[in-house]
Each structure stands twice: as structure tokens, then as C-alpha cells.
Design an enzyme around this catalytic site. Sequence first.
Site, mmCIF file in Angstrom:
data_model
loop_
_atom_site.group_PDB
_atom_site.id
_atom_site.type_symbol
_atom_site.label_atom_id
_atom_site.label_comp_id
_atom_site.label_asym_id
_atom_site.label_seq_id
_atom_site.Cartn_x
_atom_site.Cartn_y
_atom_site.Cartn_z
ATOM 1 N N CYS A 56 68.111 -14.256 39.104
ATOM 2 C CA CYS A 56 67.718 -14.480 40.411
ATOM 3 C C CYS A 56 67.758 -13.266 41.005
ATOM 4 O O CYS A 56 68.649 -12.625 41.416
ATOM 5 C CB CYS A 56 68.984 -15.458 41.150
ATOM 6 S SG CYS A 56 68.712 -15.322 42.863
ATOM 7 N N CYS A 72 69.158 -12.785 44.556
ATOM 8 C CA CYS A 72 70.877 -12.658 44.439
ATOM 9 C C CYS A 72 71.203 -11.379 44.026
ATOM 10 O O CYS A 72 72.317 -10.671 44.518
ATOM 11 C CB CYS A 72 71.524 -13.555 43.630
ATOM 12 S SG CYS A 72 70.701 -15.212 43.579
ATOM 13 N N ASP A 73 70.681 -10.632 43.129
ATOM 14 C CA ASP A 73 71.152 -9.653 42.322
ATOM 15 C C ASP A 73 70.521 -8.234 42.400
ATOM 16 O O ASP A 73 70.849 -7.121 42.037
ATOM 17 C CB ASP A 73 71.272 -10.130 40.722
ATOM 18 C CG ASP A 73 72.482 -11.273 40.665
ATOM 19 O OD1 ASP A 73 73.219 -11.245 41.480
ATOM 20 O OD2 ASP A 73 72.036 -11.814 39.604
#
Length: 310
Positions: free
Chosen positions: A134, A137-138
Site C-alpha cells: 500500500c 499507507c507507507d
Amino acid sequence: MTEIHDVVIIGSGPSGYTAAIYTARANLKPVLFQGMQPGGQLTITTDVENYPGYPEGVLGPKMMEDFQKQAERMGTDIRFEQVTEVDFSKRPFTIKTDFHSVQAKSVIISTGASAKLLGLESETKLMGHGVSACATCDGAFFPDKEVIVIGAGDSAMEEATYLTRFASKVTIVHRRDVFRASAVMVDRAKANPKIDWMLFKQVVDIHAGENGKVKSVTLEDTQSGERSELACDGVFVAIGHTPNSKIFEGQLDMDETGYIKVHDGTYTSVEGVFASGDVMDKIYRQAVTAAGSGCMAAIDCERWLERQEH
Ligand code: NDP
């Protein structure tokens, strides 16, 4: 005594919440089990620009918060519980969560889909230590770093483009030279000077440095079989999704990849059980189509319940 509900909705993405809004407005007092990731896949994205009604775009998590609020305002009983087991062999159906068991006259399944992984041992070991599924997200963990993105679908193009906000270089690694992604997404990635391409290559291993974080990958040429090393700080896997249908195996008809089969709208192979969103749709997989089929499931369910009473 076990609770018996008119309708239980499993899943809290655009599809589940839309089904909740509609069944609640039909006075069916739906109970919705949110699962482990309330809001679903949209909570791990950033900007959503293709959902009608938001001319300026909207953040995925914000949009799902709004969906939830609307479902709640209509009277949905929303529970932060994970469904672990169902019994569709007799009515009322039984739905077990990690806390208790409820019964329902009808069920709407909107459990969505999850990101696929390569299946390498090193990938599992280094997940969260440089390996991610993701980018949204990261991505921020990789300022001025070099990362790779595996895959060549719309997800891979979107993630690669997004990662250039942080990383100094993003290499798209793809096993062929044909892209599943739409032309506009490929063109956008190709026009980005931070994006590099490695075609006919497959990641066969991921290596960590002394700090325990990703430092390189082993690539295999899919034509010659030749192997090479590529230094990188991050590995983003963007190779598609698997439907979240495991708990329904053996109880509902599914296709060979686990997508729940539906007929005449959202009817599954068990009368009184309906499916909507990404768990039954491997073609469109959009927030708006998921919401649309959630609405269809609610209407199908409402009409089916009505027929049972007459
Ligand atoms: P896709 O199935 O479209 O693409 C998966 C990609 O991963 C393909 O390039 C595939 O390669 C590759 N791949 C699959 N398995 C492996 C493996 N084991 N090793 C290496 N490569 C692998 O998935 P997406 O998630 O990209 O897209 C799914 C759907 O969601 C699509 O319909 C897409 O249009 C949509 N979507 C739309 C977006 C948007 O409109 N903003 C954003 C993201 C997704 P190969 O081609 O060789 O099989």
C-alpha cells in the site's frame, strides 16, 4: 437468547454502507459488521477523484467516514466485529463473530477484496520493513529513497506515480511488456521523470541489510532466466486483489478465483443471501460501482423479504 435480525450486512466499504443506508431507510433495522478494516480499501488510499459529487476530489478515509455517518444516521446498528463463521444451510442464517452469534432472515455480503502478494518467504519477513502492499499507507516512509513497484495494472501505475512524491526514483518492474493499466495511467507514469521501467523482469527474492530493512531484490529475466540484483530501499507489491470470500467457501457458489457468483442482480446461490461490491465484481471494482451494487443488494433483499411474508 440469540438475536434475530431482518438483515445482517457483512463488510463496511462503499457497498456495505450503501446497502445499510437503503435497508435502514426501508425500516429493516440492519446490523452491519465492520470487520478488521472499517471503511475497507478506501481507507488506505489518498485522493478519490472519480466519485461523482465531489468536484474537488475527496480523501478516501474521509469519504468512508461520511458513508458510515450516513448509514448510522439512517439507523444502522454498526458493530466493530469480525465475522468468523456463517451457516447458510438453514434459515434463519447464523452469523458468528469473534464475540458472539446472531441470526438473520437475510444477509448481504460486502466483504470486498484484499491485495495479492508474490508469495515469497522474504516478502512476508520484510513486510513493514521495506515491503508494502500500500503506497498510500507507507510511501511517506521513503523520502529521497529508491523504491520499486511490482505490476503493470492501474494500481501499479497509480502507486508508482504517488510514490514519486517522496522517493527519488521509482522503478516499475513488470514480467511482460504488455500493460493491463489504462493508457492514460501508463502515459502519466511514462511522463514522470522519476519513474524508470524494467520489463520482462520478475522479483524472485528480497534482501535485507544489516539494519533488517530492504536493501535489494533479485530479479529474474522472464525471457532468458538470467538473474541480477537491483538495489532499492522499498518494494511495493501492486499485483491485484483476492476477494474476501474464504468464510463462505462451500456454502455459496464461487468462480475459480473465489468471486461470489450472483444472478438476477445480487442473488447468490443461497436464497436470502445477497452479494455486492468487490467480493462479486472482478471487472469494475470502483467505489461507485460497489456503492451501486450495494444499493441493488438492499433492494433485492427488501423485495425478497417482502415475498417471504406474503
Ligand atoms: P490488475 O489485475 O489489473 O493488474 C495486476 C498486475 O500485476 C498485472 O500487470 C499482472 O501482470 C501483475 N501480476 C499479477 N501477479 C503477478 C505476480 N505474481 N508477479 C508479478 N506480477 C504479477 O490489478 P490492479 O490492482 O492493478 O487493478 C485491478 C482493477 O482495479 C482494474 O480493473 C483497474 O482498472 C482497477 N483500478 C482502477 C484504478 C483507477 O481507476 N484509479 C486504480 C487502481 C485499480 P500480467 O499482466 O503479466 O498478468
